[in-house]
Design a protein around this motif. Sequence first.
Motif, PDB file in Angstrom:
ATOM      1  N   PHE A 405       0.809  -1.223   0.000  1.00  0.00           N
ATOM      2  CA  PHE A 405       0.000   0.000   0.000  1.00  0.00           C
ATOM      3  C   PHE A 405       0.848   1.282   0.000  1.00  0.00           C
ATOM      4  CE2 PHE A 405      -3.252  -3.014   1.265  1.00  0.00           C
ATOM      5  CZ  PHE A 405      -4.307  -2.582   0.481  1.00  0.00           C
ATOM      6  N   ALA A 406       2.174   1.128   0.152  1.00  0.00           N
ATOM      7  CA  ALA A 406       3.042   2.314   0.203  1.00  0.00           C
ATOM      8  C   ALA A 406       2.914   3.198  -1.041  1.00  0.00           C
ATOM      9  CB  ALA A 406       4.488   1.895   0.434  1.00  0.00           C
ATOM     10  N   SER A 410       1.963   7.158  -1.201  1.00  0.00           N
ATOM     11  CA  SER A 410       2.822   8.157  -1.856  1.00  0.00           C
ATOM     12  C   SER A 410       1.998   8.966  -2.853  1.00  0.00           C
ATOM     13  CB  SER A 410       3.966   7.475  -2.609  1.00  0.00           C
ATOM     14  OG  SER A 410       4.754   6.770  -1.721  1.00  0.00           O
ATOM     15  N   LEU A 411       1.136   8.245  -3.584  1.00  0.00           N
ATOM     16  CA  LEU A 411       0.259   8.930  -4.536  1.00  0.00           C
ATOM     17  C   LEU A 411      -0.654   9.909  -3.792  1.00  0.00           C
ATOM     18  CD1 LEU A 411      -0.941   9.188  -7.417  1.00  0.00           C
ATOM     19  CD2 LEU A 411      -2.469   7.310  -6.852  1.00  0.00           C
ATOM     20  N   ALA A 412      -1.178   9.469  -2.642  1.00  0.00           N
ATOM     21  CA  ALA A 412      -2.072  10.330  -1.850  1.00  0.00           C
ATOM     22  C   ALA A 412      -1.334  11.592  -1.412  1.00  0.00           C
ATOM     23  CB  ALA A 412      -2.578   9.566  -0.630  1.00  0.00           C
ATOM     24  N   ARG A 413      -0.083  11.441  -0.989  1.00  0.00           N
ATOM     25  CA  ARG A 413       0.686  12.618  -0.560  1.00  0.00           C
ATOM     26  C   ARG A 413       0.948  13.550  -1.749  1.00  0.00           C
ATOM     27  NH1 ARG A 413       3.512   8.595   2.202  1.00  0.00           N
ATOM     28  NH2 ARG A 413       2.613   8.332   4.260  1.00  0.00           N
ATOM     29  N   ILE A 415      -0.976  13.874  -4.381  1.00  0.00           N
ATOM     30  CA  ILE A 415      -2.246  14.568  -4.668  1.00  0.00           C
ATOM     31  C   ILE A 415      -2.474  15.691  -3.665  1.00  0.00           C
ATOM     32  CG2 ILE A 415      -4.762  14.277  -4.693  1.00  0.00           C
ATOM     33  CD1 ILE A 415      -4.267  11.393  -5.680  1.00  0.00           C
ATOM     34  N   ASP A 416      -2.139  15.416  -2.424  1.00  0.00           N
ATOM     35  CA  ASP A 416      -2.324  16.440  -1.386  1.00  0.00           C
ATOM     36  C   ASP A 416      -1.439  17.661  -1.666  1.00  0.00           C
ATOM     37  OD1 ASP A 416      -3.381  17.425   1.041  1.00  0.00           O
ATOM     38  OD2 ASP A 416      -1.500  16.916   2.046  1.00  0.00           O
ATOM     39  N   ARG A 417      -0.196  17.403  -2.092  1.00  0.00           N
ATOM     40  CA  ARG A 417       0.709  18.528  -2.415  1.00  0.00           C
ATOM     41  C   ARG A 417       0.139  19.328  -3.596  1.00  0.00           C
ATOM     42  NH1 ARG A 417       4.877  14.983  -0.962  1.00  0.00           N
ATOM     43  NH2 ARG A 417       5.033  14.163  -3.081  1.00  0.00           N
ATOM     44  N   ALA A 418      -0.329  18.602  -4.603  1.00  0.00           N
ATOM     45  CA  ALA A 418      -0.907  19.277  -5.782  1.00  0.00           C
ATOM     46  C   ALA A 418      -2.129  20.097  -5.375  1.00  0.00           C
ATOM     47  CB  ALA A 418      -1.289  18.242  -6.833  1.00  0.00           C
ATOM     48  N   ASP A 419      -2.908  19.542  -4.470  1.00  0.00           N
ATOM     49  CA  ASP A 419      -4.114  20.236  -4.001  1.00  0.00           C
ATOM     50  C   ASP A 419      -3.747  21.523  -3.258  1.00  0.00           C
ATOM     51  OD1 ASP A 419      -6.975  20.426  -3.201  1.00  0.00           O
ATOM     52  OD2 ASP A 419      -6.116  20.107  -1.210  1.00  0.00           O
TER      53      ASP A 419
ATOM     54  N   PHE B 184     -12.406   9.292  -5.971  1.00  0.00           N
ATOM     55  CA  PHE B 184     -11.260   8.470  -5.566  1.00  0.00           C
ATOM     56  C   PHE B 184     -10.062   9.357  -5.205  1.00  0.00           C
ATOM     57  CE2 PHE B 184      -7.545   5.754  -6.404  1.00  0.00           C
ATOM     58  CZ  PHE B 184      -7.850   4.692  -5.573  1.00  0.00           C
ATOM     59  N   THR B 185      -9.820  10.363  -6.023  1.00  0.00           N
ATOM     60  CA  THR B 185      -8.702  11.280  -5.757  1.00  0.00           C
ATOM     61  C   THR B 185      -8.898  11.983  -4.410  1.00  0.00           C
ATOM     62  OG1 THR B 185      -8.664  11.662  -8.125  1.00  0.00           O
ATOM     63  CG2 THR B 185      -7.361  13.143  -6.802  1.00  0.00           C
ATOM     64  N   ALA B 186     -10.112  12.451  -4.195  1.00  0.00           N
ATOM     65  CA  ALA B 186     -10.394  13.160  -2.941  1.00  0.00           C
ATOM     66  C   ALA B 186     -10.264  12.231  -1.738  1.00  0.00           C
ATOM     67  CB  ALA B 186     -11.793  13.764  -2.996  1.00  0.00           C
ATOM     68  N   ALA B 187     -10.740  10.990  -1.905  1.00  0.00           N
ATOM     69  CA  ALA B 187     -10.654  10.037  -0.784  1.00  0.00           C
ATOM     70  C   ALA B 187      -9.203   9.737  -0.439  1.00  0.00           C
ATOM     71  CB  ALA B 187     -11.395   8.750  -1.140  1.00  0.00           C
ATOM     72  N   LEU B 188      -8.384   9.594  -1.493  1.00  0.00           N
ATOM     73  CA  LEU B 188      -6.945   9.360  -1.254  1.00  0.00           C
ATOM     74  C   LEU B 188      -6.333  10.537  -0.497  1.00  0.00           C
ATOM     75  CD1 LEU B 188      -5.265   7.878  -4.451  1.00  0.00           C
ATOM     76  CD2 LEU B 188      -5.205   6.962  -2.151  1.00  0.00           C
ATOM     77  N   MET B 189      -6.705  11.724  -0.934  1.00  0.00           N
ATOM     78  CA  MET B 189      -6.159  12.929  -0.300  1.00  0.00           C
ATOM     79  C   MET B 189      -6.587  13.025   1.163  1.00  0.00           C
ATOM     80  SD  MET B 189      -6.762  16.715  -1.791  1.00  0.00           S
ATOM     81  CE  MET B 189      -8.335  16.959  -0.996  1.00  0.00           C
ATOM     82  N   THR B 190      -7.813  12.629   1.427  1.00  0.00           N
ATOM     83  CA  THR B 190      -8.333  12.713   2.801  1.00  0.00           C
ATOM     84  C   THR B 190      -7.535  11.817   3.743  1.00  0.00           C
ATOM     85  OG1 THR B 190     -10.484  12.903   1.755  1.00  0.00           O
ATOM     86  CG2 THR B 190     -10.504  12.672   4.116  1.00  0.00           C
ATOM     87  N   LEU B 191      -7.030  10.728   3.185  1.00  0.00           N
ATOM     88  CA  LEU B 191      -6.314   9.741   3.989  1.00  0.00           C
ATOM     89  C   LEU B 191      -5.042  10.314   4.621  1.00  0.00           C
ATOM     90  CD1 LEU B 191      -7.037   6.752   4.416  1.00  0.00           C
ATOM     91  CD2 LEU B 191      -5.566   6.174   2.500  1.00  0.00           C
TER      92      LEU B 191
END
Lengths: 433, 382
Positions: A405-406, A410-413, A415-419, B184-191
């Motif tokens: 799941f790593a 990493s993808l989530a982080r 996306i968060d930076r892009a956001d 899906f993108t938003a859910a990932l970001m929320t995590l």
Amino acid sequence: MIDLVRAALALAILAPLLSVAAVIGLVLLQQRAPSERAVSRLVGTGLVTSVVCGLIVLAGYAGWFAAPIRGDVEFGSWLRIGDFVIPAVLLLDGISITIALFSAFLTALVARFSRTYLHKEPGFVRFFTLLGVFATGTQLVALAGALELFFAGWELIGISSAFFIGFFHERAEPVRSSIRAFATYRVSDAGLLIATVTTFELLGSARFSAFSGAAALPAAQSTAIALLFLLSAMGKSAQLPFSGWLPRAMEGPTPSSALFYGAVSIHAGLFLLLRVWPVLEVSMIARTLGVIVGLATAVYASAVVRVHTDAKGALAHATLAQVGLILAEICLGWTTLALIHLVCHAFLRLGQYLKAPNTIHDSHRLGHEHREIGLLERWSPNLASRVYAASLHRLRLDDRIDAVFAPLLSLARGIDRADRWLRRVGSFDRSSG
Amino acid sequence: MNDMFNGMTDGLTSSLSAPWESLAFCLLLLVAPAIAVSQKRRWHLPSLIVGLVVALFASSGTVAYAAVAFAAIFHALDAAPQSRTGAATLAASAVIALAVAAALYFDLLTLAFGLSLLAIALRAGVMPFHVGVASLCDHAPVVQTQQLSSTIALVFVHLRFVDHHAAAIAAGPALVRYGAVAAFTAALMTLVQKDLRGFYRGTTAMHGGMLLAGIGAASIGNFAAALLVAVTMGLALGGLGMMITSLEERVGRVMFSGPGGRVSAFPKLAAAFALFGGAGIAVPGTAGFVADDLLLHTLWMESPTGTVAVILSSALLAIATLIAYSQTFLGKPASSLAPDLYLHERVVALVLLVLLVVLGLAPGVLLEPADAFLSGPPTGPG
């Protein structure tokens, strides 16, 4: 008689829920927390009612006082929009009554045990409230006649399980363990949800009674659905590679560990497979995979249980070994044997878990068993030491799952930076996050 | 004769109750924050109520969209002192709604459909159009909760007036896929959020994606599912937003730097947070469960891969919700002199929760009249 059985069926599910609602009402209405006696009596009444209703249903099913009542029992529809219907239907057959009765009885038993065991514990009210939610979930799972209702009960079991694991939330470890268990549940539940939607679309109904039509489906479709059900069962019953959460789940209070991971919840995945057997039966791939997973889990758990130093952890792995065997039995088609094995195993483990806190006392009284050199150690000491080392760190299952799941994290982080960048660029505010 | 009378009665009931029910939910979301949180400026509430009534009951799409624009302008004025980005977004959505009204007047249905979708994306916070709503979540949470009410009205108006023609049906699969990816993108970001506001932002964006997917699937006749998703989103996110605001009024901004241990100081607030969060992640017994189930069945008709993405989004959001709850409330007890929820806050939370449960146990109360009303030709309510 049919009306009485229908009422009993509904009450078997609703009685624990109503008792929980009453406890919540007490909490909201009173300024101070309700007394232990009031809470345990309210929830206890709900659970005993559930057992009594289970017995009435059994009488109706067996035809003790009138013609036997079997198959789908209709309660109208939960939702109806045009052609789309979520039926409120319960299923009366040998498997559903066995599971409903034994889980209701064990839950009531554990409630009685916990009244003394958790006396003056700060989370007493929370414990009994969760117990009521769990009882509702198990009854719903046991008696549901369609996948939607089954899934509702399945979710209630998962949620109450997560909260039980994190019961002693003042420490960090139980909270971490509860999140890990919940994450495993939700990921594997996604399999059940996808299977539910797929089944509905392919068979035209998510009723269990419609599953006999699975034989007419193309092999690829029936295999895909069977694999999704298997995935969901593997998560709920902690089969490899999802076994890592089970020893962590022992952070919860002993009575809930006994009920969830010794008796009822750990077997829920197996019950799902028994329930959807017509789909599983026609998929040789899913059945073969189930046998492999079950046996591999049994071997893994048997190895780990030999090196565990705490009673509950060892019991968890001993449970896992048997659950693996039952999974293999189901996938081999020995469903009646599996059901008997499941029920007997649940009773045995419940007793062992509830007795676990006395282990130190018992070992002082009875003495320690002298450890014999095992067959593997005699045959190949080198292999034995490797198995020992692997068992000690439990095949690093948690690390391996984390590694899988790593990239997602990493993808989530990323996306968060892009956001954050997007919100900074697109913001007119003086300061933005 | 008797059949005809029954038919007329049924028709009247169904055509009257859908807008009335939607209005009830909208009004509740509009008034609830004003009661629960100490909102100083309440002058705009009557104007907003008038706007919502006109939007929901108008028999002409032009009038309905003009009323939606009117309501958005009032939200924008209310948001301006705290969140200029949020106010600008709301103003932009008002302008777009006026453009939709004009397009409908000139019978440009495809243009109206596209613009209406854009307005919904801005109001619901669908990624990447979520900047304004994210700012409202951060700086003007009360306005964010209130604007959810007129977002429900906007969805209602969209389903009623612009979602019935060929372009909407053709765009369905693409919208479902887009909404699923956004969710899906938003859910990932929320995590991976590090504070409670971030969690709320992400949750809102995730629900926005689901709503857009639901609207995509609505064009082939699943109108009630999309409306239920909008109402559930309003009630659950509105309640969650109010609980977060109440908590931050007591303890300041909540960072996820470790277990916060606030459950012993605020047990009722923690319970309400858990229940609203649960409704947002489709816990059985709440409207969220039925909304998700219904939505997934409708999405499957348009895009099976989109459906799988939405299911995974829901799983990720559930994990994120438990993490947020743990980081905020669980852990070693933290002392606080601030009181738990006040009576007026409890009453508001209870009303929203009861509605979520009623819709969860008997979803037909909303869905059957809504389906009957929205599936028909876009004419007046009675």
